[in-house]
Design a protein around this motif. Structure first.
Motif, PDB file in Angstrom:
ATOM      1  N   LEU A   1       0.624  -0.932  -0.283  1.00 31.77           N
ATOM      2  CA  LEU A   1       0.348  -0.126   0.177  1.00 31.77           C
ATOM      3  C   LEU A   1       1.180   1.167  -0.049  1.00 31.77           C
ATOM      4  O   LEU A   1       0.040   2.517  -0.197  1.00 31.77           O
ATOM      5  N   HIS A   2       1.822   1.115  -0.221  1.00 31.42           N
ATOM      6  CA  HIS A   2       2.963   2.576  -0.069  1.00 31.42           C
ATOM      7  C   HIS A   2       2.355   3.243  -0.810  1.00 31.42           C
ATOM      8  O   HIS A   2       2.303   4.329   0.057  1.00 31.42           O
ATOM      9  N   ASP A   3       2.399   3.300  -1.897  1.00 30.40           N
ATOM     10  CA  ASP A   3       2.589   4.047  -3.213  1.00 30.40           C
ATOM     11  C   ASP A   3       0.927   4.480  -2.995  1.00 30.40           C
ATOM     12  O   ASP A   3       0.376   5.025  -4.591  1.00 30.40           O
ATOM     13  N   VAL A   4      -0.048   4.219  -2.079  1.00 33.51           N
ATOM     14  CA  VAL A   4      -1.838   4.421  -2.482  1.00 33.51           C
ATOM     15  C   VAL A   4      -1.954   5.565  -3.037  1.00 33.51           C
ATOM     16  O   VAL A   4      -2.781   5.558  -3.864  1.00 33.51           O
ATOM     17  N   GLY A   5      -1.999   6.667  -2.496  1.00 34.14           N
ATOM     18  CA  GLY A   5      -1.707   8.143  -2.814  1.00 34.14           C
ATOM     19  C   GLY A   5      -2.017   8.546  -3.978  1.00 34.14           C
ATOM     20  O   GLY A   5      -1.925   9.266  -4.416  1.00 34.14           O
ATOM     21  N   LYS A   6      -1.017   7.650  -4.552  1.00 32.17           N
ATOM     22  CA  LYS A   6      -0.436   7.873  -6.342  1.00 32.17           C
ATOM     23  C   LYS A   6      -2.037   7.979  -7.253  1.00 32.17           C
ATOM     24  O   LYS A   6      -1.284   8.675  -8.096  1.00 32.17           O
ATOM     25  N   ILE A   7      -2.750   7.291  -6.973  1.00 30.66           N
ATOM     26  CA  ILE A   7      -3.667   6.764  -7.348  1.00 30.66           C
ATOM     27  C   ILE A   7      -4.550   8.524  -7.654  1.00 30.66           C
ATOM     28  O   ILE A   7      -5.545   8.662  -7.973  1.00 30.66           O
TER      29      ILE A   7
ATOM     30  N   ASN B   1       3.286  14.867  -3.113  1.00 30.08           N
ATOM     31  CA  ASN B   1       1.359  14.434  -2.066  1.00 30.08           C
ATOM     32  C   ASN B   1       1.391  13.439  -2.142  1.00 30.08           C
ATOM     33  O   ASN B   1       0.521  13.436  -1.180  1.00 30.08           O
ATOM     34  N   HIS B   2       1.750  12.624  -3.051  1.00 26.09           N
ATOM     35  CA  HIS B   2       1.327  10.995  -3.126  1.00 26.09           C
ATOM     36  C   HIS B   2       1.096  10.751  -1.658  1.00 26.09           C
ATOM     37  O   HIS B   2       0.812   9.559  -1.109  1.00 26.09           O
ATOM     38  N   VAL B   3       2.291  11.181  -0.796  1.00 27.30           N
ATOM     39  CA  VAL B   3       2.881  10.651   0.116  1.00 27.30           C
ATOM     40  C   VAL B   3       2.170  11.251   1.169  1.00 27.30           C
ATOM     41  O   VAL B   3       1.101  10.227   1.988  1.00 27.30           O
TER      42      VAL B   3
ATOM     43  N   GLN C   1       6.974   7.091   4.970  1.00 32.55           N
ATOM     44  CA  GLN C   1       8.418   7.467   5.330  1.00 32.55           C
ATOM     45  C   GLN C   1       9.358   7.065   3.948  1.00 32.55           C
ATOM     46  O   GLN C   1      10.573   7.343   4.239  1.00 32.55           O
ATOM     47  N   HIS C   2       8.313   6.285   2.519  1.00 36.13           N
ATOM     48  CA  HIS C   2       9.420   5.575   1.803  1.00 36.13           C
ATOM     49  C   HIS C   2      10.192   6.526   1.477  1.00 36.13           C
ATOM     50  O   HIS C   2      11.438   6.110   0.659  1.00 36.13           O
ATOM     51  N   HIS C   3       9.549   8.400   1.241  1.00 37.05           N
ATOM     52  CA  HIS C   3      10.866   9.228   0.416  1.00 37.05           C
ATOM     53  C   HIS C   3      11.958  10.063   1.182  1.00 37.05           C
ATOM     54  O   HIS C   3      11.978  10.883   0.482  1.00 37.05           O
ATOM     55  N   GLU C   4      11.230   9.256   2.347  1.00 36.92           N
ATOM     56  CA  GLU C   4      12.397  10.202   3.661  1.00 36.92           C
ATOM     57  C   GLU C   4      13.681   9.469   2.868  1.00 36.92           C
ATOM     58  O   GLU C   4      13.942   8.568   2.229  1.00 36.92           O
TER      59      GLU C   4
ATOM     60  N   VAL D   1      14.433  -0.482  -0.752  1.00 37.32           N
ATOM     61  CA  VAL D   1      13.088  -1.802  -1.867  1.00 37.32           C
ATOM     62  C   VAL D   1      12.660  -0.690  -3.058  1.00 37.32           C
ATOM     63  O   VAL D   1      12.050  -1.084  -3.965  1.00 37.32           O
ATOM     64  N   ASP D   2      11.702   0.451  -2.858  1.00 39.70           N
ATOM     65  CA  ASP D   2      11.225   1.075  -3.416  1.00 39.70           C
ATOM     66  C   ASP D   2      11.883   1.550  -4.406  1.00 39.70           C
ATOM     67  O   ASP D   2      11.477   1.239  -6.017  1.00 39.70           O
ATOM     68  N   ILE D   3      13.169   1.982  -4.327  1.00 41.20           N
ATOM     69  CA  ILE D   3      14.265   2.450  -5.355  1.00 41.20           C
ATOM     70  C   ILE D   3      14.572   1.746  -6.288  1.00 41.20           C
ATOM     71  O   ILE D   3      14.449   1.532  -7.744  1.00 41.20           O
TER      72      ILE D   3
END
Ligand SMILES: [Fe+2]
Length: 390
Positions: free
Chosen positions: A183-189, A212-214, A237-240, A266-268
């Motif tokens: 669910l980490h990028d669910v805000g991208k929707i 803002n997706h975060v 925190q996945h973009h910190e 893992v995201d990168i």
């Protein structure tokens, strides 16, 4: 029974032995791992911001607050062979695609996420990863270009499961971490399609919206009943960055949780290896080089090196050319010799013809065969999937 135990840092005492397997220990400011014999050392450790440490009860005092860490950092023998696990993994991957597809639809309509089905999926992923991590891992390498968000969400879930298993996390943490990663990028929707898939450089305003997706993701998860703190921290925190300067909050290594640090790695990794409509995906080998260059600035150094060891130099599914003139696919990495995996060969490069599949174990030095280079399977129009599933 393992002698390595996980313990909340607040419960560490004099006489305990800090294991070298503790992730992120360097951020505590301690020079070395070992017996805690001085009050100053203990105080430093407690003030470090590290949530938990690993202690070795064979070399120091035990604690009633500790939980055993199973086989941390040891490449466990798979319970099932790749071929045996393949069918279940393929089914799990198919279910993941349809579930994440439904989540995308729900969030687009402003609905909250039903956490239950995501947790069930995370559970099935954990089962598969524990039986043979390479099956799902290999499926995660085979992607369709136009389904980026969907496949990225699933793949980050798989990579998180594989990495946490390698680090020796217990089942419950593994489960929560996989749920958060899916669910980490669910805000991208909620980010407009033209910004999400823009080929050129984003304008300043578009970049603000993209970042803002975060916050959008956190909003969605906070509305969703039953979401764990671990899953939330992964999303938030996945973009910190460990050195600070990431987004949305610009916090640094002391405030970013270990799960947040694992998620950014893992995201990168998945983002770089992915093929997008506007860029080619890089090979795992090249990606590891890029991750190393980000270690210490964006990413946690110790965890990056653990990840490289976990994934191996030639991950399962990599198409490789061998010194005996054969082309094959990596089907099983070697525990201690990352450049000597098992390879299933199927093509004779000298004769330019296919031949019967054969498993070659490169760790058998008597064969005198090694990997010459990795190839781009798609450029050669080779479907890696066809050679893994048997
Ligand atoms: Fe993201």
């Amino acid at each position: 029974m393992t002698s390595i135990h996980r313990i909340p840092t607040g419960h560490v005492e004099l006489g305990m032995f800090v294991s070298e397997q503790t992730p992120n220990l360097e951020q505590s400011g301690l020079n070395s791992r070992g017996l805690i014999s001085r009050k100053e050392t203990l105080a430093k450790l407690k003030a470090s911001g590290i949530a938990e440490i690993y202690i070795d009860t064979n070399r120091g005092k035990a604690s009633s607050y500790s939980e055993p860490v199973q086989s941390a950092n040891v490449a466990q023998k798979p319970e099932l062979s790749l071929a045996e696990e393949w069918q279940r993994a393929d089914k799990v991957y198919g279910e993941a695609r349809s579930l994440v597809g439904n989540i995308v639809k729900d969030v687009k309509m402003g609905k909250a996420i039903e956490v239950g089905p995501v947790e069930e999926l995370a559970d099935e992923m954990c089962n598969s990863v524990l039986a043979n991590a390479n099956a799902l891992l290999c499926l995660s390498q085979i992607r369709e270009k136009d389904q980026y968000l969907l496949e990225h969400s699933i793949n980050v879930g798989i990579l998180m499961g594989v990495f946490c298993r390698y680090l020796g996390y217990e089942r419950e943490q593994l489960h929560q971490a996989v749920t958060g990663a899916i669910l980490h990028d669910v805000g991208k929707i909620r980010v407009p399609y033209h910004i999400l898939n823009k080929e050129g450089k984003l304008t300043d305003d578009e970049w603000v919206e993209m970042r803002n997706h975060v916050l959008y993701g956190e909003e969605v998860l906070l509305k969703s009943e039953g979401i764990s703190d671990i899953a939330l921290s992964i999303c938030a925190q996945h973009h910190e960055k460990v050195a600070g300067g990431g987004y949305p909050r610009g916090i640094d290594h002391a405030q970013i949780t270990t799960y947040g640090k694992l998620a950014s790695i893992v995201d990168i990794y998945d983002a770089i290896t992915a093929e997008r409509c506007y860029k080619k995906g890089k090979s795992p080998f090249e990606t590891m080089r890029i991750l190393s260059s980000l270690a210490g600035d964006s990413l946690d150094k110790a965890l990056v090196y653990q990840f490289i060891r976990c994934m191996s130099v030639y991950p399962v599914g990599t198409l490789v050319q061998l010194s005996n003139g054969r082309l094959g696919v990596v089907v099983q990495p070697h525990d201690r010799q990352p450049d000597r995996p098992q390879v299933k060969t199927f093509f004779n490069l000298k004769l330019r013809q296919y031949e019967a599949d054969r498993i070659v174990d490169l760790s058998n030095l008597e064969l005198g065969i090694k990997i010459v280079k990795a190839h781009d399977a798609e450029a050669l129009k080779i479907k890696v999937r066809d050679y893994i599933s048997l």
